[in-house]
Design a protein around this motif. Structure first.
Motif, PDB file in Angstrom:
ATOM      1  N   VAL A 139      53.024  35.794 -30.062  1.00  0.00           N
ATOM      2  CA  VAL A 139      52.475  37.022 -29.505  1.00  0.00           C
ATOM      3  C   VAL A 139      51.929  36.703 -28.131  1.00  0.00           C
ATOM      4  N   GLN A 140      52.276  37.530 -27.150  1.00  0.00           N
ATOM      5  CA  GLN A 140      51.845  37.290 -25.781  1.00  0.00           C
ATOM      6  C   GLN A 140      51.676  38.612 -25.053  1.00  0.00           C
ATOM      7  N   GLU A 141      50.587  38.732 -24.319  1.00  0.00           N
ATOM      8  CA  GLU A 141      50.381  39.919 -23.480  1.00  0.00           C
ATOM      9  C   GLU A 141      51.271  39.798 -22.245  1.00  0.00           C
ATOM     10  N   LEU A 142      51.904  40.897 -21.879  1.00  0.00           N
ATOM     11  CA  LEU A 142      52.791  40.927 -20.714  1.00  0.00           C
ATOM     12  C   LEU A 142      52.424  42.070 -19.786  1.00  0.00           C
ATOM     13  N   ARG A 143      52.774  41.882 -18.513  1.00  0.00           N
ATOM     14  CA  ARG A 143      52.635  42.946 -17.530  1.00  0.00           C
ATOM     15  C   ARG A 143      53.957  43.037 -16.773  1.00  0.00           C
ATOM     16  N   PHE A 144      54.499  44.231 -16.698  1.00  0.00           N
ATOM     17  CA  PHE A 144      55.724  44.506 -15.963  1.00  0.00           C
ATOM     18  C   PHE A 144      55.377  45.316 -14.720  1.00  0.00           C
ATOM     19  N   ARG A 145      56.106  45.073 -13.642  1.00  0.00           N
ATOM     20  CA  ARG A 145      56.061  45.969 -12.486  1.00  0.00           C
ATOM     21  C   ARG A 145      57.468  46.507 -12.289  1.00  0.00           C
ATOM     22  N   PHE A 146      57.550  47.792 -12.077  1.00  0.00           N
ATOM     23  CA  PHE A 146      58.828  48.477 -11.878  1.00  0.00           C
ATOM     24  C   PHE A 146      58.839  49.137 -10.511  1.00  0.00           C
ATOM     25  N   LYS A 147      60.045  49.333  -9.976  1.00  0.00           N
ATOM     26  CA  LYS A 147      60.203  50.181  -8.798  1.00  0.00           C
ATOM     27  C   LYS A 147      61.413  51.080  -9.036  1.00  0.00           C
ATOM     28  N   LEU A 148      61.344  52.249  -8.429  1.00  0.00           N
ATOM     29  CA  LEU A 148      62.414  53.226  -8.557  1.00  0.00           C
ATOM     30  C   LEU A 148      63.441  52.954  -7.459  1.00  0.00           C
ATOM     31  N   VAL A 149      64.657  52.588  -7.884  1.00  0.00           N
ATOM     32  CA  VAL A 149      65.736  52.288  -6.951  1.00  0.00           C
ATOM     33  C   VAL A 149      66.905  53.206  -7.272  1.00  0.00           C
ATOM     34  N   GLU A 150      67.223  54.117  -6.380  1.00  0.00           N
ATOM     35  CA  GLU A 150      68.329  55.058  -6.571  1.00  0.00           C
ATOM     36  C   GLU A 150      68.251  55.729  -7.941  1.00  0.00           C
ATOM     37  N   ASN A 151      67.093  56.301  -8.250  1.00  0.00           N
ATOM     38  CA  ASN A 151      66.837  57.012  -9.515  1.00  0.00           C
ATOM     39  C   ASN A 151      66.950  56.133 -10.754  1.00  0.00           C
ATOM     40  N   ASN A 152      66.777  54.835 -10.594  1.00  0.00           N
ATOM     41  CA  ASN A 152      66.821  53.897 -11.714  1.00  0.00           C
ATOM     42  C   ASN A 152      65.586  53.001 -11.643  1.00  0.00           C
ATOM     43  N   TRP A 153      64.825  52.956 -12.722  1.00  0.00           N
ATOM     44  CA  TRP A 153      63.646  52.091 -12.768  1.00  0.00           C
ATOM     45  C   TRP A 153      64.091  50.666 -13.056  1.00  0.00           C
ATOM     46  N   LEU A 154      63.760  49.731 -12.146  1.00  0.00           N
ATOM     47  CA  LEU A 154      64.109  48.322 -12.301  1.00  0.00           C
ATOM     48  C   LEU A 154      62.848  47.468 -12.330  1.00  0.00           C
ATOM     49  N   ILE A 155      62.905  46.403 -13.109  1.00  0.00           N
ATOM     50  CA  ILE A 155      61.777  45.478 -13.208  1.00  0.00           C
ATOM     51  C   ILE A 155      61.775  44.596 -11.964  1.00  0.00           C
ATOM     52  N   THR A 156      60.643  44.562 -11.258  1.00  0.00           N
ATOM     53  CA  THR A 156      60.515  43.685 -10.094  1.00  0.00           C
ATOM     54  C   THR A 156      59.704  42.437 -10.419  1.00  0.00           C
ATOM     55  N   ARG A 157      58.871  42.548 -11.439  1.00  0.00           N
ATOM     56  CA  ARG A 157      58.053  41.393 -11.833  1.00  0.00           C
ATOM     57  C   ARG A 157      57.691  41.531 -13.299  1.00  0.00           C
ATOM     58  N   LEU A 158      57.798  40.429 -14.010  1.00  0.00           N
ATOM     59  CA  LEU A 158      57.359  40.336 -15.398  1.00  0.00           C
ATOM     60  C   LEU A 158      56.486  39.094 -15.456  1.00  0.00           C
ATOM     61  N   GLU A 159      55.277  39.244 -15.960  1.00  0.00           N
ATOM     62  CA  GLU A 159      54.390  38.082 -16.019  1.00  0.00           C
ATOM     63  C   GLU A 159      53.573  38.074 -17.296  1.00  0.00           C
ATOM     64  N   THR A 160      53.257  36.876 -17.742  1.00  0.00           N
ATOM     65  CA  THR A 160      52.366  36.726 -18.882  1.00  0.00           C
ATOM     66  C   THR A 160      50.936  36.971 -18.396  1.00  0.00           C
ATOM     67  N   VAL A 161      50.111  37.444 -19.307  1.00  0.00           N
ATOM     68  CA  VAL A 161      48.722  37.718 -18.989  1.00  0.00           C
ATOM     69  C   VAL A 161      47.870  36.761 -19.794  1.00  0.00           C
ATOM     70  N   LYS A 162      46.985  36.066 -19.104  1.00  0.00           N
ATOM     71  CA  LYS A 162      46.084  35.164 -19.816  1.00  0.00           C
ATOM     72  C   LYS A 162      45.029  35.987 -20.538  1.00  0.00           C
ATOM     73  N   THR A 163      44.866  35.668 -21.813  1.00  0.00           N
ATOM     74  CA  THR A 163      43.868  36.368 -22.618  1.00  0.00           C
ATOM     75  C   THR A 163      42.813  35.379 -23.075  1.00  0.00           C
ATOM     76  N   LEU A 164      41.679  35.904 -23.475  1.00  0.00           N
ATOM     77  CA  LEU A 164      40.616  35.042 -23.988  1.00  0.00           C
ATOM     78  C   LEU A 164      41.033  34.492 -25.336  1.00  0.00           C
ATOM     79  N   GLN A 165      40.791  33.209 -25.536  1.00  0.00           N
ATOM     80  CA  GLN A 165      41.178  32.597 -26.813  1.00  0.00           C
ATOM     81  C   GLN A 165      40.031  31.894 -27.460  1.00  0.00           C
TER      82      GLN A 165
END
Length: 165
Positions: A139-165
């Motif tokens: 199990v891992q927290e993730l953050r995605f960033r998307f941008k709209l390119v020619e009416n299509n949402w594309l992922i520009t960045r996918l990163e893991t998120v550090k959580t408190l353990q």
């Protein structure tokens, strides 16, 4: 009696029109979350999936990313790696799909925040991954960033998120 039939028919046509509008023109939030679901579905394959099926899934998965996309993985004790660009993402994805016996991916509790200009978005979610016949899953927290390119949402960045353990 005839008037009630016509009013009922008019109401049914209006309801169908509204439903069709939301299907053909989903809100940006729904469109982005649908891409996240598509990523999970594409990343999932069974042990009996052929090499051709796996290669097709890897190619489909990469098509969800922008040309200059970046994946930043930082999972303590497991992996620290950055992938830059579609080609590197394609190579690593294809290698992973070939070497893993099977993979089940789910993105839970996904929430989308659309920018004011409606041309970019950020999605936070929890990834649940199960490889092979392991009963345990990661199990891992993730953050995605998307941008709209020619009416299509594309992922520009996918990163893991550090959580408190």
């Amino acid at each position: 009696m005839k008037i009630f039939f016509r009013l009922g028919l008019l109401a049914a046509v209006a309801a169908l029109g509204c439903w069709l509008w939301t299907v053909l023109f989903p809100s940006p939030e729904k469109a982005v979350l649908k891409k996240v679901s598509a990523l999970a579905e594409t990343a999932t394959f069974s042990a009996d999936a052929s090499s051709l099926t796996r290669a097709g899934k890897a190619s489909s998965m990469v098509s969800l990313f922008a040309n200059d996309a970046e994946i930043v993985l930082d999972i303590a004790g497991v992996v620290t790696r950055t992938l830059s660009g579609r080609e590197e993402i394609r190579e690593v994805t294809l290698g992973g799909f070939v070497n893993l016996p099977s993979l089940k991916a789910e993105f839970l509790d996904a929430t989308a925040k659309i920018s004011a200009d409606k041309k970019s978005a950020e999605v936070s979610c929890t990834a649940k991954l199960q490889a092979g016949s392991q009963k345990d899953f990661g199990v891992q927290e993730l953050r995605f960033r998307f941008k709209l390119v020619e009416n299509n949402w594309l992922i520009t960045r996918l990163e893991t998120v550090k959580t408190l353990q």
